[in-house]
Design a protein around this motif. Structure first.
Motif, PDB file in Angstrom:
ATOM      1  N   SER A 264      -2.641 -18.179  -2.441  1.00  0.00           N
ATOM      2  CA  SER A 264      -2.424 -18.214  -0.480  1.00  0.00           C
ATOM      3  C   SER A 264      -0.926 -16.973  -0.238  1.00  0.00           C
ATOM      4  O   SER A 264      -1.844 -15.651   0.074  1.00  0.00           O
ATOM      5  CB  SER A 264      -2.251 -19.311  -0.288  1.00  0.00           C
ATOM      6  OG  SER A 264      -2.962 -20.191  -0.029  1.00  0.00           O
ATOM      7  N   LEU A 265      -0.481 -17.042  -1.507  1.00  0.00           N
ATOM      8  CA  LEU A 265       0.637 -15.878  -1.134  1.00  0.00           C
ATOM      9  C   LEU A 265       0.413 -14.534  -1.461  1.00  0.00           C
ATOM     10  O   LEU A 265       0.180 -13.423  -0.340  1.00  0.00           O
ATOM     11  CB  LEU A 265       2.301 -16.352  -1.706  1.00  0.00           C
ATOM     12  CG  LEU A 265       3.160 -17.876  -1.486  1.00  0.00           C
ATOM     13  CD1 LEU A 265       4.344 -18.102  -2.511  1.00  0.00           C
ATOM     14  CD2 LEU A 265       3.947 -17.142  -0.395  1.00  0.00           C
ATOM     15  N   VAL A 266      -0.403 -14.700  -2.658  1.00  0.00           N
ATOM     16  CA  VAL A 266      -0.565 -13.447  -3.320  1.00  0.00           C
ATOM     17  C   VAL A 266      -2.070 -12.676  -2.375  1.00  0.00           C
ATOM     18  O   VAL A 266      -2.006 -11.761  -1.948  1.00  0.00           O
ATOM     19  CB  VAL A 266      -1.737 -13.197  -4.483  1.00  0.00           C
ATOM     20  CG1 VAL A 266      -1.814 -12.684  -5.025  1.00  0.00           C
ATOM     21  CG2 VAL A 266      -0.335 -13.878  -5.105  1.00  0.00           C
ATOM     22  N   SER A 267      -2.884 -13.273  -1.815  1.00  0.00           N
ATOM     23  CA  SER A 267      -4.155 -13.373  -0.833  1.00  0.00           C
ATOM     24  C   SER A 267      -2.988 -12.661   0.690  1.00  0.00           C
ATOM     25  O   SER A 267      -3.629 -11.327   0.815  1.00  0.00           O
ATOM     26  CB  SER A 267      -4.947 -14.139  -0.609  1.00  0.00           C
ATOM     27  OG  SER A 267      -5.371 -13.942   0.310  1.00  0.00           O
ATOM     28  N   ALA A 268      -1.710 -13.277   1.195  1.00  0.00           N
ATOM     29  CA  ALA A 268      -1.733 -12.784   1.913  1.00  0.00           C
ATOM     30  C   ALA A 268      -1.064 -11.627   1.555  1.00  0.00           C
ATOM     31  O   ALA A 268      -0.854 -10.256   2.832  1.00  0.00           O
ATOM     32  CB  ALA A 268      -0.755 -13.992   3.213  1.00  0.00           C
ATOM     33  N   LEU A 269       0.246 -10.896   0.892  1.00  0.00           N
ATOM     34  CA  LEU A 269       1.015 -10.580   0.239  1.00  0.00           C
ATOM     35  C   LEU A 269      -0.105  -8.641   0.666  1.00  0.00           C
ATOM     36  O   LEU A 269      -0.028  -7.659   1.147  1.00  0.00           O
ATOM     37  CB  LEU A 269       1.772 -10.691  -0.792  1.00  0.00           C
ATOM     38  CG  LEU A 269       2.821 -11.146  -0.255  1.00  0.00           C
ATOM     39  CD1 LEU A 269       3.549 -11.983  -1.803  1.00  0.00           C
ATOM     40  CD2 LEU A 269       3.601 -10.425   0.730  1.00  0.00           C
ATOM     41  N   GLU A 270      -1.465  -9.331  -0.133  1.00  0.00           N
ATOM     42  CA  GLU A 270      -2.428  -7.813  -0.910  1.00  0.00           C
ATOM     43  C   GLU A 270      -2.897  -7.354   0.522  1.00  0.00           C
ATOM     44  O   GLU A 270      -2.565  -6.005   0.865  1.00  0.00           O
ATOM     45  CB  GLU A 270      -3.337  -8.890  -1.462  1.00  0.00           C
ATOM     46  CG  GLU A 270      -2.644  -8.718  -2.679  1.00  0.00           C
ATOM     47  CD  GLU A 270      -3.611  -9.408  -3.802  1.00  0.00           C
ATOM     48  OE1 GLU A 270      -4.928  -9.900  -3.454  1.00  0.00           O
ATOM     49  OE2 GLU A 270      -3.734  -9.467  -5.505  1.00  0.00           O
ATOM     50  N   THR A 271      -2.595  -8.591   1.897  1.00  0.00           N
ATOM     51  CA  THR A 271      -3.622  -8.241   2.907  1.00  0.00           C
ATOM     52  C   THR A 271      -2.469  -7.403   3.675  1.00  0.00           C
ATOM     53  O   THR A 271      -2.555  -6.515   4.466  1.00  0.00           O
ATOM     54  CB  THR A 271      -4.312  -9.296   3.709  1.00  0.00           C
ATOM     55  OG1 THR A 271      -4.836 -10.147   3.104  1.00  0.00           O
ATOM     56  CG2 THR A 271      -4.502  -8.958   4.711  1.00  0.00           C
ATOM     57  N   ARG A 272      -1.532  -7.697   3.608  1.00  0.00           N
ATOM     58  CA  ARG A 272      -0.485  -7.096   4.344  1.00  0.00           C
ATOM     59  C   ARG A 272      -0.526  -5.563   4.358  1.00  0.00           C
ATOM     60  O   ARG A 272      -0.077  -4.693   4.665  1.00  0.00           O
ATOM     61  CB  ARG A 272       0.867  -8.008   3.627  1.00  0.00           C
ATOM     62  CG  ARG A 272       2.164  -6.882   4.227  1.00  0.00           C
ATOM     63  CD  ARG A 272       3.110  -7.322   4.173  1.00  0.00           C
ATOM     64  NE  ARG A 272       4.162  -6.783   4.239  1.00  0.00           N
ATOM     65  CZ  ARG A 272       5.813  -7.057   4.092  1.00  0.00           C
ATOM     66  NH1 ARG A 272       5.854  -8.178   4.131  1.00  0.00           N
ATOM     67  NH2 ARG A 272       6.659  -6.305   3.708  1.00  0.00           N
ATOM     68  N   PHE A 273      -0.398  -5.615   2.173  1.00  0.00           N
ATOM     69  CA  PHE A 273      -0.302  -4.256   2.007  1.00  0.00           C
ATOM     70  C   PHE A 273      -1.005  -3.224   1.501  1.00  0.00           C
ATOM     71  O   PHE A 273      -1.017  -2.431   2.689  1.00  0.00           O
ATOM     72  CB  PHE A 273       0.174  -4.430  -0.027  1.00  0.00           C
ATOM     73  CG  PHE A 273       1.983  -4.921  -0.172  1.00  0.00           C
ATOM     74  CD1 PHE A 273       2.798  -4.543   0.611  1.00  0.00           C
ATOM     75  CD2 PHE A 273       1.833  -6.017  -0.694  1.00  0.00           C
ATOM     76  CE1 PHE A 273       4.033  -5.373   0.440  1.00  0.00           C
ATOM     77  CE2 PHE A 273       3.176  -6.701  -1.065  1.00  0.00           C
ATOM     78  CZ  PHE A 273       4.936  -6.110  -0.071  1.00  0.00           C
ATOM     79  N   ALA A 274      -2.702  -4.167   2.412  1.00  0.00           N
ATOM     80  CA  ALA A 274      -3.353  -3.101   2.189  1.00  0.00           C
ATOM     81  C   ALA A 274      -3.462  -2.818   3.918  1.00  0.00           C
ATOM     82  O   ALA A 274      -3.939  -1.573   3.752  1.00  0.00           O
ATOM     83  CB  ALA A 274      -4.913  -4.060   1.346  1.00  0.00           C
ATOM     84  N   ASN A 275      -3.386  -3.051   4.819  1.00  0.00           N
ATOM     85  CA  ASN A 275      -3.845  -3.362   5.699  1.00  0.00           C
ATOM     86  C   ASN A 275      -2.262  -1.816   6.431  1.00  0.00           C
ATOM     87  O   ASN A 275      -2.465  -0.930   7.243  1.00  0.00           O
ATOM     88  CB  ASN A 275      -3.004  -4.489   6.560  1.00  0.00           C
ATOM     89  CG  ASN A 275      -4.249  -5.462   6.867  1.00  0.00           C
ATOM     90  OD1 ASN A 275      -4.743  -5.065   6.730  1.00  0.00           O
ATOM     91  ND2 ASN A 275      -3.648  -6.461   7.671  1.00  0.00           N
ATOM     92  N   GLU A 276      -1.118  -2.127   5.503  1.00  0.00           N
ATOM     93  CA  GLU A 276      -0.110  -0.759   5.966  1.00  0.00           C
ATOM     94  C   GLU A 276      -0.967   0.012   5.031  1.00  0.00           C
ATOM     95  O   GLU A 276      -0.900   1.596   5.823  1.00  0.00           O
ATOM     96  CB  GLU A 276       1.393  -1.340   5.285  1.00  0.00           C
ATOM     97  CG  GLU A 276       2.152  -2.551   5.786  1.00  0.00           C
ATOM     98  CD  GLU A 276       3.269  -2.826   5.125  1.00  0.00           C
ATOM     99  OE1 GLU A 276       3.314  -2.512   3.703  1.00  0.00           O
ATOM    100  OE2 GLU A 276       4.197  -3.497   5.454  1.00  0.00           O
ATOM    101  N   ALA A 277      -1.607   0.647   4.296  1.00  0.00           N
ATOM    102  CA  ALA A 277      -2.003   1.468   3.235  1.00  0.00           C
ATOM    103  C   ALA A 277      -3.037   1.791   4.425  1.00  0.00           C
ATOM    104  O   ALA A 277      -2.936   3.062   4.542  1.00  0.00           O
ATOM    105  CB  ALA A 277      -2.865   1.284   2.208  1.00  0.00           C
ATOM    106  N   LEU A 278      -3.235   0.692   4.956  1.00  0.00           N
ATOM    107  CA  LEU A 278      -4.914   1.508   6.238  1.00  0.00           C
ATOM    108  C   LEU A 278      -4.680   2.060   6.924  1.00  0.00           C
ATOM    109  O   LEU A 278      -4.941   3.319   7.941  1.00  0.00           O
ATOM    110  CB  LEU A 278      -6.296  -0.004   6.493  1.00  0.00           C
ATOM    111  CG  LEU A 278      -7.147   0.775   7.559  1.00  0.00           C
ATOM    112  CD1 LEU A 278      -8.053   1.490   6.963  1.00  0.00           C
ATOM    113  CD2 LEU A 278      -7.727  -0.358   7.175  1.00  0.00           C
ATOM    114  N   VAL A 279      -2.846   1.317   7.639  1.00  0.00           N
ATOM    115  CA  VAL A 279      -2.725   1.955   8.668  1.00  0.00           C
ATOM    116  C   VAL A 279      -1.915   3.575   8.911  1.00  0.00           C
ATOM    117  O   VAL A 279      -2.694   4.263   9.645  1.00  0.00           O
ATOM    118  CB  VAL A 279      -1.311   0.802   9.663  1.00  0.00           C
ATOM    119  CG1 VAL A 279      -0.602   1.896  10.702  1.00  0.00           C
ATOM    120  CG2 VAL A 279      -2.277   0.071   9.598  1.00  0.00           C
ATOM    121  N   ALA A 280      -1.687   3.967   7.302  1.00  0.00           N
ATOM    122  CA  ALA A 280      -0.950   5.200   7.074  1.00  0.00           C
ATOM    123  C   ALA A 280      -2.160   5.907   7.054  1.00  0.00           C
ATOM    124  O   ALA A 280      -2.006   7.161   7.524  1.00  0.00           O
ATOM    125  CB  ALA A 280      -0.733   5.046   5.418  1.00  0.00           C
TER     126      ALA A 280
END
Length: 629
Positions: free
Chosen positions: A196-212
């Motif tokens: 769950s932690l890894v999934s949440a962190l990967e989603t967070r960093f993927a969202n940051e890349a998408l926002v950029a």
């Protein structure tokens, strides 16, 4: 030491990426509290068994535990004094802390093994409960590094189970079995928590890349429209809303959907004005140069809209919200239409564009023609774009054909610049192209092939490329389609049914708050022979519907005072049962998944998305209004 305890089962395979870094920090940030808790329990065990075991080894064990406790505190303090950008996997204090946690488990295992007092039932139960507390309490603290946690709990629990089994008797055997089962439960809990932690962190960093990348797309769209002075202030306001939505997307994954919806609406609203005015301008008398300028501007605006649609498609695919249709369509017709449509681009570069279609290809298949067209369009436009001379050839072959299903291989071959083998592995990744000079020379967002790959996979197919630098390329996909029953009519054939010509009759109420879109839609409707009244929000529309009888309402959705959804619901509630229903058609910049259904649920009868094309609007209105003979 730390590298031994790292887990690389998640997407981030290297040992120094942002996900791994965050997992390590989660463990170290709770270092003071976890070390103190373990030390307090060590004292509890000491006080509990001091009267039933030899004092010398017990005292030595406590001294060793004290040393480890102090060293753990020192390691945590050293970690907190390091710069935030320090490489944690190479940090001495971080590695030392991991080793000290491991040795804490070793000391607990020694305590359980050597200080388990035979015959002292109360002390034995105390050791069991302390062991359970030490291991269970470490789940939220050590589960980010689950391998370290496994060692930490197995070192005391396995010796504890052994000691219980060694005592003999049914009760001790049951307790030993419970300890082993408890170990499995802890291992499973830690595994699930780490996932769950890894999934949440990967989603967070993927969202940051998408926002950029979305920010980059916004800047590109702004640069393409700098000459449109009349829309400059509108674009600045849109950019502010996009920045605000970007900040919200960084906070949570669900905010991303809201951001994309706002971006779609706000860009489509001025794009409707741009494309609409260009369409109206094409109907005026212009010399040859002016006509070319208008066509170029219209083509550029449609390219910008294509970028927006790519971003939205990519987001919907990533969020698993893109649904495929399963309707009759003709692949043969689809290929022939695309060849005819793109032949002008090919001729402009003196490139031959030809199609080879297997005679065994069934006439009508069941699938999603829109997404199939998107796949072929991307393959063909890329082939034309990257081919300076020669030809582009489209092939559709039947690999296997049965009465109910057919396996197809579709290839787009070109004689273009080709792709080196080392560049091909990244070709279908998001926001990438063969190299940086490709973007500068040919343009593109790098999203097209990534979207195409996802679409092909969603359709249950395979996709690939065969190419050499300077030798051309072959992009291919293999897909399995059901065959439609004989005589089935495709959607395209239904749409191409001859319609009555001539001007339309009727009075239209146009509900639209944007002045530019009011002018564009009014002129289009007037050219169709319709009488048009304007209302700039839902409240004024309701007042106008009380005063006059209209044949149809074109309703925007997002407006001040009263939006289109509430205005439609209010009007439907006033209608008298049995009277002829007033057609209300949504004409809106809301083009995300579910927006059409939302309009229908509000009481609207049909839907058309902005930017609106004249022929699409004329066709839609022809289904609801009287056509003059």
């Amino acid at each position: 030491m730390l590298t031994f305890f790292l887990d690389h089962s998640h997407k981030e395979k290297d040992c120094c990426g942002p996900v791994t870094d965050k997992l390590i920090r989660l463990v170290l940030n709770s270092g003071y509290s976890s070390s103190t808790a373990a030390y307090v329990l060590a004292w509890a065990l000491f006080l509990m068994v001091e009267k039933v075991v030899q004092p010398e080894p017990l005292t030595c064990w406590l001294l060793g535990t004290t040393v480890i406790f102090c060293l753990r505190l020192l390691a945590v303090r050293c970690y907190r004094q390091q710069p935030k950008d320090h490489d944690l996997t190479a940090s001495f204090c971080v590695n030392a802390y991991a080793g000290l946690v491991f040795f804490t488990g070793v000391f607990w295992g020694l305590a359980v093994f050597f200080f388990f007092p035979p015959g002292a039932t109360l002390e034995q139960l105390g050791i069991v409960f302390i062991g359970a507390g030490v291991t269970a309490g470490a789940i939220p603290i050590l589960s980010p590094l689950r391998k370290l946690y496994y060692w930490y709990i197995c070192l005391p629990l396995f010796p504890l189970a052994y000691r219980l089994f060694e005592q003999g008797g049914n009760l001790y055997l049951i307790m030993g079995g419970i300890v082993l089962f408890y170990t499995l439960v802890l291992v499973n809990s830690a595994t699930e928590m780490q996932k769950s932690l890894v999934s949440a962190l990967e989603t967070r960093f993927a969202n940051e890349a998408l926002v950029a990348n979305l920010r980059q797309a916004s800047e590109e769209s702004e640069s393409l429209n700098l000459e449109l002075v009349a829309e400059n202030e509108r674009r600045k306001a849109t950019e502010d809303e996009l920045v605000h939505a970007r900040d919200a997307a960084e906070a949570a994954s669900r905010a991303k959907d809201e951001f994309l919806a706002n971006m779609s609406h706000e860009i489509r609203t001025p794009m409707n004005g741009i494309l609409g005015m260009l369409q109206l301008l094409q109907d005026t008398n212009m010399d040859g140069a002016q006509s070319d300028y208008v066509k170029t501007a219209y083509s550029s605006a449609e390219a910008l809209l294509g970028i927006l649609n790519d971003i939205l498609d990519f987001s919907k695919i990533a969020a698993h919200k893109l649904l495929l249709e399963d309707i009759p369509f003709s692949l043969r017709t689809l290929v022939e239409d695309l060849v005819a449509l793109l032949n002008g681009q090919a001729q402009a570069k003196n490139i031959a564009l030809v199609a080879e279609i297997d005679p065994q290809l069934p006439e009508v298949l069941l699938g999603d023609p829109t997404r199939m067209r998107q796949v072929l369009t991307n393959f063909m436009t890329n082939a034309i774009k990257f081919t300076p001379h020669g030809e582009v050839r489209v092939r559709a072959r039947c690999l296997s054909a049965f009465a109910s299903r057919v396996m197809l291989r579709i290839e787009v071959c070109d004689t273009g610049i080709g792709i080196s083998p080392e560049k091909q592995k990244d070709l279908f990744q998001s926001f990438t192209q063969a190299d940086g000079s490709t973007t500068r020379k040919y343009g593109g967002t790098g999203l097209g092939l990534a979207i195409v790959r996802q679409l092909v996979l969603m359709m249950g197919g395979k996709i690939g490329v065969e190419s050499e630098a300077g030798q051309g390329s072959v992009f291919w996909c293999e897909l399995d389609f059901p065959v439609a029953a004989a005589g089935t009519q495709t959607e395209a054939q239904k749409d191409n049914q001859p319609q009555e010509e001539g001007p339309l009759q009727g009075r239209i109420l146009l509900v639209e708050d944007n002045k530019v879109n009011q002018m564009v839609a009014s002129k289009m409707l007037a050219a169709m022979g319709l009488t048009v009244d304007l209302a700039e929000n839902g409240e004024k529309a309701l007042a106008a519907l009380v005063e006059k009888r209209y044949d149809l309402v074109l309703m925007d959705c997002q407006m001040p005072v009263l939006d289109g959804y509430e205005a439609t619901r209010a009007f439907r509630s006033r209608e008298t049962p049995g009277e002829k229903r007033m057609p209300i058609i949504a004409m809106t910049a809301n083009a995300m998944a579910g927006d059409r259904q939302k309009c229908l649920e509000a009481g609207m009868d049909d839907y058309i998305a902005k930017p609106v094309k004249k022929d699409q609007l004329r066709k839609l209105l022809g289904q609801w209004l009287v056509i003059s003979s």
